[in-house]
Design a protein around this motif. Structure first.
Motif, short mmCIF file in Angstrom:
data_model
loop_
_atom_site.label_atom_id
_atom_site.label_comp_id
_atom_site.label_asym_id
_atom_site.label_seq_id
_atom_site.Cartn_x
_atom_site.Cartn_y
_atom_site.Cartn_z
N TYR A 194 0.99 -1.04 -0.08
CA TYR A 194 -0.14 0.21 0.15
C TYR A 194 0.75 1.26 -0.01
CZ TYR A 194 -3.51 -3.11 0.99
OH TYR A 194 -4.50 -4.26 1.16
N TYR A 195 0.53 2.24 -0.66
CA TYR A 195 1.20 3.59 -0.51
C TYR A 195 -0.01 4.69 -1.14
CZ TYR A 195 1.39 3.41 -5.65
OH TYR A 195 1.27 3.42 -7.02
N ALA A 196 0.21 5.71 -0.39
CA ALA A 196 -0.69 6.96 -0.78
C ALA A 196 -0.22 7.57 -2.03
CB ALA A 196 -0.53 7.85 0.55
N ALA A 197 -0.90 7.33 -3.06
CA ALA A 197 -0.65 8.18 -4.26
C ALA A 197 -0.86 9.43 -4.55
CB ALA A 197 -1.38 7.29 -5.41
N PHE A 227 -1.99 -1.46 13.35
CA PHE A 227 -0.60 -1.92 13.59
C PHE A 227 0.19 -0.52 13.88
CE2 PHE A 227 -2.49 -5.15 10.91
CZ PHE A 227 -2.61 -5.94 11.78
N GLY A 228 -0.19 0.69 13.87
CA GLY A 228 0.39 1.81 14.08
C GLY A 228 1.22 1.98 12.99
N ALA A 229 1.06 1.66 11.83
CA ALA A 229 2.19 1.63 10.62
C ALA A 229 2.01 2.73 9.98
CB ALA A 229 2.25 0.61 9.66
N LEU A 230 0.90 3.92 10.32
CA LEU A 230 0.98 5.12 9.51
C LEU A 230 0.76 6.22 10.56
CD1 LEU A 230 -1.96 4.10 7.15
CD2 LEU A 230 -0.16 5.24 6.55
N THR A 231 1.81 7.16 10.14
CA THR A 231 1.67 8.47 10.55
C THR A 231 1.60 9.68 9.80
OG1 THR A 231 4.25 8.30 10.55
CG2 THR A 231 3.18 7.95 12.62
N MET A 232 0.92 10.65 10.20
CA MET A 232 0.58 11.80 9.40
C MET A 232 2.00 12.80 9.32
SD MET A 232 -1.91 11.29 7.62
CE MET A 232 -2.26 12.73 7.01
N VAL A 233 2.48 12.99 8.39
CA VAL A 233 3.75 13.96 8.47
C VAL A 233 3.71 14.76 7.14
CG1 VAL A 233 6.42 13.93 8.05
CG2 VAL A 233 5.61 12.12 9.13
N ASN A 235 1.13 16.61 6.40
CA ASN A 235 -0.20 16.45 5.81
C ASN A 235 -0.25 15.31 4.86
OD1 ASN A 235 -1.11 18.63 7.32
ND2 ASN A 235 -0.47 19.96 5.85
N LEU A 236 0.51 14.41 5.08
CA LEU A 236 0.30 13.21 4.17
C LEU A 236 0.83 12.13 5.08
CD1 LEU A 236 2.59 14.36 1.16
CD2 LEU A 236 -0.05 13.90 1.02
N PRO A 237 0.11 10.76 4.70
CA PRO A 237 0.39 9.52 5.41
C PRO A 237 1.90 9.00 5.26
CG PRO A 237 -1.15 9.20 3.63
CD PRO A 237 -0.87 10.66 3.83
N VAL A 238 2.38 8.59 6.10
CA VAL A 238 3.82 7.99 5.84
C VAL A 238 3.79 6.54 6.60
CG1 VAL A 238 6.14 8.02 6.37
CG2 VAL A 238 4.94 10.12 5.85
N PHE A 239 4.09 5.58 5.47
CA PHE A 239 3.92 4.29 5.89
C PHE A 239 5.20 3.74 6.45
CE2 PHE A 239 0.06 2.16 4.24
CZ PHE A 239 -0.40 3.18 3.40
N ASP A 240 5.06 3.10 7.78
CA ASP A 240 6.50 2.10 8.28
C ASP A 240 6.07 0.71 7.76
OD1 ASP A 240 8.26 0.95 9.52
OD2 ASP A 240 7.81 1.80 11.49
N TYR A 241 6.60 0.46 6.72
CA TYR A 241 6.59 -0.82 5.93
C TYR A 241 7.12 -2.12 6.75
CZ TYR A 241 4.97 1.72 2.16
OH TYR A 241 4.48 2.38 1.02
N GLU A 242 8.09 -1.60 7.82
CA GLU A 242 8.46 -2.70 8.86
C GLU A 242 7.16 -3.10 9.76
OE1 GLU A 242 11.51 -4.00 9.51
OE2 GLU A 242 11.79 -2.83 7.43
N LYS A 243 6.26 -2.05 10.10
CA LYS A 243 4.85 -2.50 10.98
C LYS A 243 3.80 -2.91 10.03
CE LYS A 243 6.09 0.54 14.67
NZ LYS A 243 5.87 2.01 15.02
N CYS A 244 3.65 -2.38 8.73
CA CYS A 244 2.41 -2.63 7.89
C CYS A 244 2.25 -4.05 7.54
CB CYS A 244 2.54 -1.77 6.42
SG CYS A 244 1.36 -2.28 5.33
N ARG A 245 1.09 -4.70 7.82
CA ARG A 245 0.90 -6.05 7.54
C ARG A 245 -0.02 -6.24 6.42
NH1 ARG A 245 2.63 -8.68 12.29
NH2 ARG A 245 2.20 -10.69 10.73
N GLU A 246 -0.24 -5.24 5.63
CA GLU A 246 -1.03 -5.27 4.21
C GLU A 246 -2.41 -5.72 4.50
OE1 GLU A 246 1.33 -7.87 2.12
OE2 GLU A 246 3.38 -6.63 1.92
N CYS A 247 -2.95 -5.18 5.53
CA CYS A 247 -4.25 -5.61 5.72
C CYS A 247 -5.32 -4.99 5.14
CB CYS A 247 -4.66 -5.45 7.22
SG CYS A 247 -4.99 -3.73 7.84
#
Lengths: 324, 194
Positions: A194-197, A227-233, A235-247
């Motif tokens: 997943y990524y924010a396009a 999983f707390g893999a997303l943070t807003m930086v 004004n855009l979401p930033v993925f932490d792919y270590e935490k992302c479980r692709e749900c």
């Protein structure tokens, strides 16, 4: 007959003289090729894409041997080849996760035009006219400058005039990122889902006025991620792919459909024969997708394939399968 | 002093008035082939300057010290081609050693200097015009500088095309040929200078 002999002698003589001189010159100007460089060069892709910032694969091989660059400086390099080069040089290969470029814009009908542009078919030229013809400063202009820069034929322009990247062909060399004047392309790990396009860092109102698909920084994705893999930086979401479980809950919750996925959906399956009925999976599932039906642990459609139950299951009864 | 002016005029004539590419239409192949980038065009020009100047010198020596005394004037063409081919080989080795990037950029056009008719043309014209040794070398050098001037200017023009919107049937060689002809007409303005 004399004239024949003389012509043979004269031309033969000239030829022999030059041949001799060239032989000396070839010794004198012999390009001394380092054997290590040659060996390394053989394992490089040979596309001369310039993604490493050096003049071609020969340049990269030399820089590698000199120790000026690391092996992962070449994004195109496959993992086995990198391992072989590491062996030749006697160093560790470093971070070698394959990368691929992504277009960080959904554009299409969502993006509105500032004016009709009919100049040169080049995004850089278009940018020079009043900062581009789209209302959004971060939008893909779709004139194909990146497609022309791509050495691997991985970028095509789709019917709506937005660049589309063929992830099977993309090597993540980053040549397109260099030429894109809008900075719309980013090189991400190949295996992420997943990524924010969207790259527009402005607040909601400013984004809605120019685009119906751009991120309005509502932060719902970050709040909904179990999983707390997303943070807003910025004004855009930033993925932490270590935490992302692709749900994919972020994609579903996004009111603007700015988050996109690239892989197929998976879901858990429980092998009843191995299942010990301990209930650990049911407890850990953040979506409540596992329940007991007639004494059998069953996975419901709520399952998003995050795989957290796999880790908790002591008997190895759970596997992730591609969703049918 | 008179002789010095004569030499200077000769060089000017070879560069501008009787430009080998734009007035005599020799060496069109590399002129069109290597003129897409300013950098490679300059490199090609430098290689041609080297080959043409040396070829003028050596072909003069070959003509007057080997072919003429032996009565082999009719072997001129093949002997000169031999000289030029050897020189191009030498240049290729030197460039490969000194500038691998330029070597890659010139690609197939580097060995093709051998068949660059401007080089052979200069050598043959030197003889038919009955130039002395110094005049031959000056003429060869001037012709090569003229070639370089033409190809570098042309590459500059073609680089500008890259960011312009050009009708499809005109893209590539059609427009290149038209701009080459316009350049040739522009160079006709130098007629009467010498």
């Amino acid at each position: 007959m004399d004239i024949v002999w003389w012509s043979i002698i004269a031309l033969g003589g000239i030829g022999a003289a030059f041949g001799f001189l060239l032989a000396i010159a070839s010794k004198k100007f012999a390009v001394k090729k380092d054997e290590t460089v040659e060996a390394v060069r053989e394992h490089l892709p040979g596309a001369n894409c310039g993604g490493c910032g050096l003049p071609g694969c020969d340049g990269f091989a030399e820089a590698l041997v000199r120790g000026d660059v690391k092996i992962n400086g070449c994004a195109v390099l496959g993992i086995p080849a990198a391992g072989e080069i590491a062996e030749i040089l006697g160093v560790s290969a470093g971070d070698l996760r394959p990368k691929a470029a992504r277009i960080m814009c959904l554009g299409k009908e969502g993006c509105t035009n500032k004016f009709e542009y009919s100049g040169a078919k080049d995004c850089r030229a278009a940018m020079a006219v009043a900062g581009g013809f789209k209302n959004c400063k971060y939008a893909c202009l779709g004139l194909g400058t990146c497609a022309n820069a791509c050495k691997f034929d991985a970028i095509s322009m789709d019917e709506q005039g937005i660049a589309a990247i063929d992830l099977m062909k993309c090597t993540g060399c980053g040549a397109c990122v260099e030429v894109c004047p809008q900075g719309t392309i980013a090189v991400l790990d190949l295996d992420i889902d997943y990524y924010a396009a969207c790259r527009n860092p402005e607040k909601g109102k400013a984004v809605t006025s120019v685009c119906s698909l751009g991120c309005i920084s509502c932060g719902i994705c970050a709040k909904s991620c179990p999983f707390g893999a997303l943070t807003m930086v910025d004004n855009l979401p930033v993925f932490d792919y270590e935490k992302c479980r692709e749900c994919g809950i972020c994609m579903e919750k996004c009111p603007r459909k700015t988050i996109v996925r690239t892989k197929t959906v998976k879901r858990a399956e429980i092998d009843d024969g191995k299942c010990t009925k301990c209930g650990a999976c049911m407890e850990v599932c953040p979506f409540g997708a596992i329940d007991v039906v007639d004494g059998v642990y069953t996975v419901f459609d709520k399952c998003r394939g995050c795989g957290i139950c796999l880790e908790k299951c002591a008997s190895g009864a759970i596997t992730l399968q591609k969703d049918k | 002093m008179d002789y010095f002016f004569k030499i200077l005029l000769m060089m000017l004539s070879a560069i501008l008035v009787n430009n080998y590419v734009l007035a005599k239409f020799l060496g069109i192949c590399p002129f069109l082939g290597v003129s897409k980038k300013l950098e490679t065009a300059t490199g090609m020009g430098m290689a041609v300057i080297f080959v043409m100047t040396l070829a003028s010198l050596i072909t003069y020596l070959v003509q007057y010290f080997i072919l003429v005394p032996l009565g082999l004037g009719y072997m001129q063409t093949i002997a000169f081609i031999l000289v030029i081919a050897a020189l191009v080989q030498l240049v290729e080795m030197v460039i490969q050693k000194s500038s691998p990037a330029l070597y890659q950029g010139l690609g197939v056009y580097l060995p093709l200097i051998t068949t660059n008719c401007a080089v052979l043309g200069v050598a043959l014209i030197n003889i038919s015009e009955k130039y002395t040794l110094i005049e031959s070398v000056i003429n060869g050098f001037g012709a090569a500088v003229g070639f370089t001037l033409a190809i570098v200017l042309f590459a500059g023009i073609r680089e500008k095309f890259a960011v312009r919107q050009i009708p499809k049937p005109m893209q590539g060689f059609p427009l290149a040929l038209i701009s080459a002809s316009l350049m040739s007409i522009a160079f006709m303005g130098f007629t009467g200078l010498v």
